[in-house]
Write an enzyme that holds these catalytic residues in place. Sequence first.
Site, PDB file in Angstrom:
ATOM      1  CG  HIS A 100      20.290  43.009  24.462  1.00 47.94           C
ATOM      2  ND1 HIS A 100      20.336  43.685  23.277  1.00 47.94           N
ATOM      3  CD2 HIS A 100      20.976  41.849  24.248  1.00 47.94           C
ATOM      4  CE1 HIS A 100      21.028  42.996  22.380  1.00 47.94           C
ATOM      5  NE2 HIS A 100      21.420  41.869  22.933  1.00 47.94           N
TER       6      HIS A 100
ATOM      7  CE  LYS B 217      28.279  39.893  15.961  1.00 46.43           C
ATOM      8  NZ  LYS B 217      27.100  39.849  16.851  1.00 46.43           N
TER       9      LYS B 217
ATOM     10  NE  ARG C 279      19.120  35.319  21.233  1.00 48.59           N
ATOM     11  CZ  ARG C 279      19.629  35.663  20.071  1.00 48.59           C
ATOM     12  NH1 ARG C 279      19.024  36.555  19.343  1.00 48.59           N
ATOM     13  NH2 ARG C 279      20.751  35.129  19.641  1.00 48.59           N
TER      14      ARG C 279
ATOM     15  CB  SER D 155      21.308  43.693  17.536  1.00 46.00           C
ATOM     16  OG  SER D 155      21.327  43.696  18.943  1.00 46.00           O
TER      17      SER D 155
HETATM   18  N1  COA Z   1      17.832  39.427  23.591  1.00 43.61           N
HETATM   19  C1  COA Z   1      17.959  39.827  22.338  1.00 43.61           C
HETATM   20  N2  COA Z   1      19.034  39.553  21.584  1.00 43.61           N
HETATM   21  C2  COA Z   1      20.018  38.836  22.143  1.00 43.61           C
HETATM   22  C3  COA Z   1      19.956  38.390  23.454  1.00 43.61           C
HETATM   23  C4  COA Z   1      18.791  38.709  24.192  1.00 43.61           C
HETATM   24  N3  COA Z   1      18.633  38.313  25.451  1.00 43.61           N
HETATM   25  N4  COA Z   1      21.066  37.702  23.729  1.00 43.61           N
HETATM   26  C5  COA Z   1      21.822  37.724  22.612  1.00 43.61           C
HETATM   27  N5  COA Z   1      21.185  38.413  21.658  1.00 43.61           N
HETATM   28  C6  COA Z   1      21.615  38.599  20.276  1.00 43.61           C
HETATM   29  C7  COA Z   1      22.341  39.876  20.023  1.00 43.61           C
HETATM   30  O1  COA Z   1      21.432  40.902  19.703  1.00 43.61           O
HETATM   31  C8  COA Z   1      23.212  39.510  18.837  1.00 43.61           C
HETATM   32  O2  COA Z   1      22.430  39.639  17.671  1.00 43.61           O
HETATM   33  P1  COA Z   1      23.090  39.971  16.268  1.00 43.61           P
HETATM   34  O3  COA Z   1      24.024  38.853  15.949  1.00 43.61           O
HETATM   35  O4  COA Z   1      21.906  40.060  15.426  1.00 43.61           O
HETATM   36  O5  COA Z   1      23.809  41.275  16.441  1.00 43.61           O
HETATM   37  C9  COA Z   1      23.507  38.039  19.021  1.00 43.61           C
HETATM   38  O6  COA Z   1      22.569  37.582  19.947  1.00 43.61           O
HETATM   39  C10 COA Z   1      24.891  37.734  19.493  1.00 43.61           C
HETATM   40  O7  COA Z   1      25.156  38.476  20.630  1.00 43.61           O
HETATM   41  P2  COA Z   1      26.442  39.415  20.761  1.00 43.61           P
HETATM   42  O8  COA Z   1      26.112  40.370  21.824  1.00 43.61           O
HETATM   43  O9  COA Z   1      26.890  39.954  19.463  1.00 43.61           O
HETATM   44  O10 COA Z   1      27.594  38.568  21.178  1.00 43.61           O
HETATM   45  P3  COA Z   1      27.972  37.164  21.658  1.00 43.61           P
HETATM   46  O11 COA Z   1      26.941  36.511  22.487  1.00 43.61           O
HETATM   47  O12 COA Z   1      28.428  36.476  20.450  1.00 43.61           O
HETATM   48  O13 COA Z   1      29.222  37.459  22.628  1.00 43.61           O
HETATM   49  C11 COA Z   1      30.881  38.680  23.819  1.00 43.61           C
HETATM   50  C12 COA Z   1      29.786  38.710  22.765  1.00 43.61           C
HETATM   51  C13 COA Z   1      31.263  40.096  24.080  1.00 43.61           C
HETATM   52  C14 COA Z   1      30.350  38.064  25.105  1.00 43.61           C
HETATM   53  C15 COA Z   1      32.058  37.804  23.334  1.00 43.61           C
HETATM   54  O14 COA Z   1      32.310  38.069  21.977  1.00 43.61           O
HETATM   55  C16 COA Z   1      33.307  38.088  24.113  1.00 43.61           C
HETATM   56  O15 COA Z   1      33.422  37.713  25.259  1.00 43.61           O
HETATM   57  N6  COA Z   1      34.293  38.786  23.502  1.00 43.61           N
HETATM   58  C17 COA Z   1      35.498  39.265  24.146  1.00 43.61           C
HETATM   59  C18 COA Z   1      36.725  38.523  23.676  1.00 43.61           C
HETATM   60  C19 COA Z   1      36.877  37.248  24.449  1.00 43.61           C
HETATM   61  O16 COA Z   1      36.959  37.214  25.650  1.00 43.61           O
HETATM   62  N7  COA Z   1      36.890  36.148  23.687  1.00 43.61           N
HETATM   63  C20 COA Z   1      36.948  34.843  24.231  1.00 43.61           C
HETATM   64  C21 COA Z   1      35.567  34.371  24.604  1.00 43.61           C
HETATM   65  S1  COA Z   1      35.581  32.670  24.964  1.00 43.61           S
END
Ligand code: COA
Length: 161
Positions: free
Chosen positions: A17, A41, A90, A128
């Site tokens: 990140h 989560k 990734r 994570s």
């Molecule tokens: N380096 C390391 N890890 C990374 C990474 C990076 N560059 N990019 C992503 N990850 C990992 C995270 O650590 C996480 O790991 P985990 O599942 O082991 O915890 C995983 O990828 C998923 O990432 P996360 O941050 O949990 O979320 P996401 O990519 O699924 O999306 C939001 C999160 C906040 C962007 C999304 O849920 C959101 O927008 N929510 C708000 C509600 C909304 O608007 N919904 C409609 C969306 S269309």
Amino acid sequence: MATAVYPGSFDPITCGHLDIIRRAACQFDRVIIAVLNNTSKKPMFSVQERVQLIRKSIADLPNCSAEYFDGLLVDFVHQKQSHTVVKGLRAISDFEYEFQMALLNKKMAPDVETVFMVTNANYSYISSSIVKEIASLGGDFSDLVPAEIYDDVKLKIKEGR
Ligand code: COA
């Protein structure tokens, strides 16, 4: 002024990140790291703790800040007068899900662009969950999280035992 929003769960922030944040900080005037107050989560760190860990990790980046949000990402982006969401990719496996989210966000907010940054190959295997698993099993995770938060993660694991 170009403001980008980098959203995620950050439970906790990893070196992967931070790599995306550092690179985004060079491309945009301001980067807001937006921590989702997830209800789906079950996080190890509370949302306030996750924001604090990010703040510690970005202390040397003056154009970056961290806060949490509830609700739709696009609403938060608008609230911050931004038009850009930054996401890290990734692996190919990330793509399908990210593509779906980017399209849905575009449908809800046509003025908001999602910009994908390819993760540094050194961090492509980190998540994570992996950090939490290695830490809880007593493995060495010192090169997976920012040095500034290593002790906090260790302490949290100890408290959870
Ligand atoms: N380096 C390391 N890890 C990374 C990474 C990076 N560059 N990019 C992503 N990850 C990992 C995270 O650590 C996480 O790991 P985990 O599942 O082991 O915890 C995983 O990828 C998923 O990432 P996360 O941050 O949990 O979320 P996401 O990519 O699924 O999306 C939001 C999160 C906040 C962007 C999304 O849920 C959101 O927008 N929510 C708000 C509600 C909304 O608007 N919904 C409609 C969306 S269309």
